[in-house]
Design a protein around this motif. Sequence first.
Motif, short mmCIF file in Angstrom:
data_model
loop_
_atom_site.label_atom_id
_atom_site.label_comp_id
_atom_site.label_asym_id
_atom_site.label_seq_id
_atom_site.Cartn_x
_atom_site.Cartn_y
_atom_site.Cartn_z
N VAL A 182 77.24 0.94 74.83
CA VAL A 182 78.02 0.87 73.59
C VAL A 182 77.11 0.42 72.44
O VAL A 182 77.10 1.00 71.36
CB VAL A 182 79.22 -0.09 73.76
CG1 VAL A 182 79.89 -0.39 72.42
CG2 VAL A 182 80.23 0.50 74.74
N CYS A 183 76.28 -0.61 72.74
CA CYS A 183 75.39 -1.13 71.69
C CYS A 183 74.41 -0.08 71.22
O CYS A 183 74.19 0.12 70.04
CB CYS A 183 74.60 -2.33 72.20
SG CYS A 183 75.60 -3.78 72.35
N VAL A 184 73.79 0.62 72.21
CA VAL A 184 72.76 1.62 71.88
C VAL A 184 73.40 2.74 71.05
O VAL A 184 72.88 3.14 70.02
CB VAL A 184 72.09 2.18 73.16
CG1 VAL A 184 71.27 3.41 72.84
CG2 VAL A 184 71.24 1.10 73.78
N SER A 185 74.59 3.22 71.50
CA SER A 185 75.17 4.33 70.74
C SER A 185 75.64 3.86 69.37
O SER A 185 75.53 4.59 68.40
CB SER A 185 76.29 5.04 71.52
OG SER A 185 77.18 4.08 72.00
N ALA A 186 76.10 2.60 69.26
CA ALA A 186 76.50 2.10 67.93
C ALA A 186 75.29 2.02 67.03
O ALA A 186 75.33 2.41 65.86
CB ALA A 186 77.15 0.74 68.07
N ALA A 187 74.15 1.53 67.59
CA ALA A 187 72.94 1.39 66.78
C ALA A 187 72.43 2.75 66.30
O ALA A 187 71.88 2.86 65.22
CB ALA A 187 71.87 0.68 67.58
N SER A 188 72.62 3.79 67.11
CA SER A 188 72.06 5.09 66.72
C SER A 188 73.09 5.98 66.03
O SER A 188 72.82 7.11 65.72
CB SER A 188 71.50 5.80 67.96
OG SER A 188 72.57 6.02 68.84
N ALA A 189 74.33 5.43 65.76
CA ALA A 189 75.35 6.25 65.10
C ALA A 189 74.87 6.60 63.70
O ALA A 189 74.28 5.77 63.00
CB ALA A 189 76.66 5.48 65.03
N ASP A 190 75.14 7.84 63.29
CA ASP A 190 74.70 8.28 61.97
C ASP A 190 75.52 7.62 60.87
O ASP A 190 76.69 7.33 61.04
CB ASP A 190 74.89 9.79 61.85
CG ASP A 190 73.79 10.55 62.56
OD1 ASP A 190 72.66 10.06 62.57
OD2 ASP A 190 74.09 11.63 63.09
N VAL A 191 74.86 7.41 59.71
CA VAL A 191 75.59 7.07 58.49
C VAL A 191 76.02 8.41 57.90
O VAL A 191 75.19 9.28 57.65
CB VAL A 191 74.66 6.32 57.50
CG1 VAL A 191 75.35 6.14 56.16
CG2 VAL A 191 74.23 4.99 58.09
N VAL A 192 77.32 8.58 57.72
CA VAL A 192 77.82 9.88 57.26
C VAL A 192 78.09 9.82 55.76
O VAL A 192 78.89 9.00 55.28
CB VAL A 192 79.10 10.29 58.03
CG1 VAL A 192 79.60 11.64 57.53
CG2 VAL A 192 78.81 10.34 59.53
N ILE A 193 77.38 10.69 55.03
CA ILE A 193 77.51 10.73 53.56
C ILE A 193 78.12 12.07 53.18
O ILE A 193 77.57 13.13 53.50
CB ILE A 193 76.13 10.54 52.89
CG1 ILE A 193 75.56 9.17 53.30
CG2 ILE A 193 76.26 10.66 51.37
CD1 ILE A 193 74.09 9.03 53.11
N ALA A 194 79.27 12.02 52.54
CA ALA A 194 79.95 13.26 52.15
C ALA A 194 79.70 13.53 50.67
O ALA A 194 79.65 12.60 49.87
CB ALA A 194 81.44 13.13 52.42
N PHE A 195 79.54 14.78 50.33
CA PHE A 195 79.23 15.16 48.94
C PHE A 195 80.17 16.28 48.49
O PHE A 195 80.15 17.38 49.05
CB PHE A 195 77.76 15.61 48.87
CG PHE A 195 77.29 16.12 47.52
CD1 PHE A 195 77.92 15.75 46.34
CD2 PHE A 195 76.18 16.97 47.45
CE1 PHE A 195 77.47 16.22 45.11
CE2 PHE A 195 75.73 17.45 46.23
CZ PHE A 195 76.38 17.07 45.06
N SER A 196 80.99 15.97 47.49
CA SER A 196 81.85 17.01 46.90
C SER A 196 81.15 17.55 45.66
O SER A 196 81.10 16.89 44.62
CB SER A 196 83.22 16.41 46.54
OG SER A 196 83.92 17.32 45.73
N GLN A 197 80.62 18.76 45.80
CA GLN A 197 79.89 19.42 44.71
C GLN A 197 80.83 20.36 43.98
O GLN A 197 81.79 20.90 44.57
CB GLN A 197 78.67 20.17 45.29
CG GLN A 197 77.82 20.98 44.34
CD GLN A 197 77.20 20.17 43.21
OE1 GLN A 197 77.90 19.71 42.31
NE2 GLN A 197 75.87 20.01 43.24
N ILE A 198 80.54 20.63 42.71
CA ILE A 198 81.41 21.46 41.86
C ILE A 198 81.42 22.92 42.29
O ILE A 198 82.46 23.57 42.38
CB ILE A 198 80.89 21.36 40.40
CG1 ILE A 198 81.20 20.00 39.83
CG2 ILE A 198 81.39 22.50 39.54
CD1 ILE A 198 80.45 19.67 38.56
#
Length: 329
Positions: free
Chosen positions: A15-31
């Motif tokens: 659980v720790c390893v997968s939490a540490a390697s979880a991606d930061v998800v950045i969403a972008f709404s472009q015009i």
Amino acid sequence: MKKIFFVALALALLVCVSAASADVVIAFSQIGQESDWRTANTDDLKSAIENHPGWKLVYDDGQQKQENQIKALRNFITQNVDYILFTGVVSTGWDEVLKEVNEAEIPLLLIDRIPDCADKIDYVAAFGGDFVEEGRRQVAWAGEYLKKIGKGDTDVNIVIMEGTTGASAQTGRTEGNLKALKEYPHLKLVGQQSGNFTRAEGQAVMESWLKSIDKIDVLIAQNDDMALGAIDAIKAAGKVPGKDIIILGCDSVKAAFDSIVAGEMNCTVECTPLYGKFVVPTIEALIRGEKFDKTVVHPEEGVFDMDGGIDLGTVKSIKAADVIATRQY
Ligand code: AHR
């Protein structure tokens, strides 16, 4: 007992390893993709985020429609992304959906076009062009250039080709254009119409102006794409762009530099699309727990033309040919 303990330990580690390697998800709404500027902006932000270790981009292209962008923002909330980057096709009508983003406690970064409701919502950082100043610089350049070529006291007919109606890039630049015109009373406004920030519409608007307006001396286009479209129309009408009609754009994309060096466009006022270098360190700092003031940061921008040296008060123009090789977009 011992066996159960080791299984539990192994599970906890997993659980720790997968939490540490979880991606930061950045969403972008472009015009959408209406201009060279927009393409450069999308490419820059996409590569900045996608090339960052541990970060994942969720991208949505709004196809120039506010309803598509509202839908995208709601999808981002449902997906519970970690950060949202947002620029709106128009400046009004975002209050409700951006409040929903706030309620979902997803940090919001505003880029490029800052919505009118910015004061009423929470955002963690904002980076955008100073559109009023860009519009002022365009008219000031035209006025000062005319003085330089000995036409400072001559009446000159000017047309303003505006961007997408209701976009902050249009309202801001128009405000700057019109305010600055008061400083140059010999510049007579004889046409003002939207070309929607696209090359095709810029060409069509110029074609119709050339048929309906007796004499056009200066074109102020609120982006380079429309200026380049207008140049095609001017050539097709047998006139010489850059000489018979003085042409100003905005953005400073590569095609505008080429056109200035070729003597067809006279000036482009910079509006940078390169926000990756601001967004990446900001998100890194937010992850570390740092906080930012609720202010809009305007990047430093230049003005580029055929010869350089035109003093616009806040900035002096730079000869495009001298810096063309260093341009990134
Ligand atoms: O919001 C920035 C503007 O949007 C750029 O000037 C224009 O080219 C783009 O479409």
